[in-house]
Design an enzyme around this catalytic site. Structure first.
Site, PDB file in Angstrom:
ATOM      1  N   GLU A 165       0.794  -1.227   0.000  1.00 44.26           N
ATOM      2  CA  GLU A 165       0.000   0.000   0.000  1.00 44.26           C
ATOM      3  C   GLU A 165       0.829   1.282   0.000  1.00 44.26           C
ATOM      4  O   GLU A 165       0.741   2.096   0.924  1.00 44.26           O
ATOM      5  CB  GLU A 165      -0.949   0.014   1.198  1.00 44.26           C
ATOM      6  CG  GLU A 165      -1.889  -1.161   1.228  1.00 44.26           C
ATOM      7  CD  GLU A 165      -2.908  -1.079   2.370  1.00 44.26           C
ATOM      8  OE1 GLU A 165      -2.755  -0.210   3.243  1.00 44.26           O
ATOM      9  OE2 GLU A 165      -3.857  -1.866   2.367  1.00 44.26           O
ATOM     10  N   GLU A 354      -5.407  -8.543   0.786  1.00 44.93           N
ATOM     11  CA  GLU A 354      -6.030  -8.156   2.062  1.00 44.93           C
ATOM     12  C   GLU A 354      -7.490  -7.804   1.842  1.00 44.93           C
ATOM     13  O   GLU A 354      -7.834  -7.149   0.853  1.00 44.93           O
ATOM     14  CB  GLU A 354      -5.378  -6.914   2.703  1.00 44.93           C
ATOM     15  CG  GLU A 354      -4.076  -7.155   3.390  1.00 44.93           C
ATOM     16  CD  GLU A 354      -3.518  -5.895   4.053  1.00 44.93           C
ATOM     17  OE1 GLU A 354      -4.309  -5.076   4.578  1.00 44.93           O
ATOM     18  OE2 GLU A 354      -2.287  -5.750   4.034  1.00 44.93           O
TER      19      GLU A 354
HETATM   20  C1  GBH Z   1      -4.364  -2.112   5.515  1.00 41.56           C
HETATM   21  O1  GBH Z   1      -4.409  -0.733   5.416  1.00 41.56           O
HETATM   22  C2  GBH Z   1      -2.981  -2.414   6.019  1.00 41.56           C
HETATM   23  O2  GBH Z   1      -2.187  -3.050   5.041  1.00 41.56           O
HETATM   24  C3  GBH Z   1      -2.968  -3.178   7.287  1.00 41.56           C
HETATM   25  O3  GBH Z   1      -1.692  -3.101   7.848  1.00 41.56           O
HETATM   26  C4  GBH Z   1      -4.064  -2.671   8.183  1.00 41.56           C
HETATM   27  O4  GBH Z   1      -3.992  -3.228   9.459  1.00 41.56           O
HETATM   28  C5  GBH Z   1      -5.380  -3.021   7.520  1.00 41.56           C
HETATM   29  O5  GBH Z   1      -5.457  -2.491   6.244  1.00 41.56           O
HETATM   30  C6  GBH Z   1      -6.602  -2.580   8.283  1.00 41.56           C
HETATM   31  O6  GBH Z   1      -6.665  -1.193   8.377  1.00 41.56           O
HETATM   32  O7  GBH Z   1      -5.396   5.317   9.732  1.00 41.56           O
HETATM   33  O8  GBH Z   1      -3.722   5.126  11.450  1.00 41.56           O
HETATM   34  O9  GBH Z   1      -6.051   5.609  12.012  1.00 41.56           O
HETATM   35  C7  GBH Z   1      -5.574  -0.145   4.945  1.00 41.56           C
HETATM   36  C8  GBH Z   1      -5.544   1.297   5.306  1.00 41.56           C
HETATM   37  C9  GBH Z   1      -4.524   1.838   7.376  1.00 41.56           C
HETATM   38  C10 GBH Z   1      -6.820   2.289   7.004  1.00 41.56           C
HETATM   39  C11 GBH Z   1      -4.754   1.953   8.860  1.00 41.56           C
HETATM   40  C12 GBH Z   1      -7.077   2.357   8.448  1.00 41.56           C
HETATM   41  C13 GBH Z   1      -6.309   2.751  10.528  1.00 41.56           C
HETATM   42  C14 GBH Z   1      -5.330   3.267  11.383  1.00 41.56           C
HETATM   43  N1  GBH Z   1      -5.735   1.403   6.732  1.00 41.56           N
HETATM   44  N2  GBH Z   1      -5.919   2.792   9.123  1.00 41.56           N
HETATM   45  S1  GBH Z   1      -5.118   4.936  11.110  1.00 41.56           S
END
Ligand code: GBH
Length: 448
Positions: A165, A354
């Site tokens: 990502e 994912e």
């Molecule tokens: C994926 O990100 C990631 O590859 C994975 O590591 C992550 O755990 C998973 O999805 C679920 O979110 O923005 O810091 O408030 C997708 C994008 C990144 C969006 C993390 C939600 C939440 C934490 N996501 N975000 S934050």
């Protein structure tokens, strides 16, 4: 079965190093930008950090057993760059390599195919101190790291993704500064985008110089952008955000060209020959998808456009059921995204690297009845099967994720796992969705 998948379809789960491993200083592991960020007060919900995470570093055998017990055929995990090279370059830690070597042996002994990601956001802090991704040298250093991984482990792995990502860690890390390293600077952001693209190409070259037959690609988080109102501002914003979120990595890597507007923005960083480096022959596209994005115009944001993040709700949407991330359940967008890759990116081999959801799961009478997650997976897997029926070349699915873990800026509050983790005792308890997934794998499909 109502919903049936092709023969040899890979079924598994995905994780990432910082979110599960812990052992943050073990064997002289170096600091990454996430170690620094998580130890900066106020950056992470409840000031949580990944020092111990769910201690997968010490529990990897029992964790792999949990995969093997339900006959998973693939496991997507990431390598922590600073476990192998504490400063990102120079000194190599043999014990760091040994950890991944043992992990891979354990997987192979259980017939689980290792799907390796080189970079799931944990840039060595020492490299950040020299400008991080905004420094063009970082691309070359990344290619050297990739070379070392293949030299040391390439006898037992075939499948490698360069980045996880890139849009997420550049937009949230360098444009709005919501994630590590917490920078908000337009020039830093756009130069980094270009250097990450270069790093992708250079690392593919360096890995292939050892083994030309590796299966290589990149994992991208893609999804349709929808204007949150019919106002012209939001419609324009949606186009802008689509460019940043969906195209500035996918297009150069897989089509050999930048979106026109972006090319103008990075003009001063672009050198002759760069596109040939970036646009290497790929073997697959890794698609991470959770939801579409409702975009609004936001003059205060560096990119002038954005979707909801953190705990925000989707803009301008009422009375719709959301997951505990405040995400919409929209399997038709998943279908649309897969078909767009098929139709507009030359019918690539696709791995669904994912997909998943978070709910506030609790153990009750020894059980975690996460029926909403099961419903979610049924809907999303039905969308996958529909795309396959319509010709999409999808080869596998790795659910996000095996365990409840460290969810970045949201700390340990969000639970995405098929297996519940008690964050105090680190006890693992399979949820009902784990048993559901076991049936999906056994039958290579399910009944609606
Ligand atoms: C994926 O990100 C990631 O590859 C994975 O590591 C992550 O755990 C998973 O999805 C679920 O979110 O923005 O810091 O408030 C997708 C994008 C990144 C969006 C993390 C939600 C939440 C934490 N996501 N975000 S934050």
């Amino acid at each position: 079965m109502d919903i049936q998948f092709p023969k040899k379809f890979l079924w598994g789960v995905a994780t990432s190093s910082y979110q599960i491993e812990g052992a943050h200083t073990k064997n002289d592991k170096g600091k990454s930008i996430w170690d620094t960020f998580a130890h900066t007060s106020g950056k992470i919900k409840n000031n949580d950090n990944g020092d111990i995470a769910i201690d997968h570093f010490h529990k990897f055998k029992e964790d792999i057993n949990l995969m093997a017990e339900i006959n998973m055929s693939a496991y997507r995990f990431s390598i922590s760059w600073t476990r192998i090279l504490p400063k990102g370059k120079g000194q190599i830690i043999q014990k760091g390599i040994d950890f991944y070597s043992k992990l891979i042996d354990e997987l192979l002994s259980k017939n689980i195919k290792p799907l390796v990601t080189l970079y799931h956001w944990d840039l060595p802090q020492s490299l950040q101190d020299e400008g991080g991704w905004s420094n063009r040298d970082t691309s070359k250093i990344f290619a050297d790291y990739a070379y070392i991984v293949i030299k040391e482990l390439g006898d037992r792995i075939n499948f490698v993704s360069t980045f996880n990502e890139p849009a997420v860690f550049t937009i949230h890390g360098l444009a709005d500064g919501y994630m590590a390293p917490g920078i908000s600077d337009f020039d830093h952001f756009i130069s980094s985008v270009h250097n990450v693209n270069l790093a992708h190409g250079l690392s593919m070259q360096s890995m292939r110089s050892i083994r030309s037959d590796l299966e290589l690609g990149c994992v991208l988080n893609l999804g349709p952008c929808i204007p949150c109102t019919n106002n012209k501002d939001d419609i324009d914003a949606s186009r802008i955000y689509d460019m940043y979120w969906n195209r500035i990595f996918l297009d150069p890597m897989y089509k050999g060209k930048y979106p026109k507007d972006f090319l103008e923005q990075i003009d001063k960083y672009f050198r002759n020959g760069d596109m040939q480096i970036i646009n290497q022959k790929s073997d697959y596209i890794g698609l991470n998808h959770y939801q579409h994005t409702r975009v609004k115009a936001d003059p205060t944001h560096l990119l002038k456009a954005r979707g909801a993040y953190g705990n925000e709700k989707p803009f301008n949407l009422e009375n719709v059921e959301l997951t505990s991330m405040n995400w919409e359940i929209a399997p038709e967008s998943y279908y649309k995204q897969i078909m767009e890759l098929k139709n507009e990116y030359n019918d690539p081999i696709i791995y669904l690297t994912e997909n998943g959801c978070s709910y506030p799961d609790k153990i009750e009478n020894g059980k975690v009845d996460d029926f909403k997650r099961i419903e979610f997976y049924k809907k999303y897997l039905a969308a996958v099967q529909k795309a396959i029926n319509n010709g999409a070349n999808v080869r596998g699915y790795t659910a996000w994720t095996l365990f409840d873990n460290f969810e970045w800026a949201l700390g340990f509050e969000k639970r995405f796992g098929l297996i519940h983790v008690d964050f105090k005792t680190l006890k693992r308890t399979p949820k009902e969705s784990y048993y559901f997934y076991s049936e999906v794998i056994k039958n290579n499909g399910f009944n609606i």
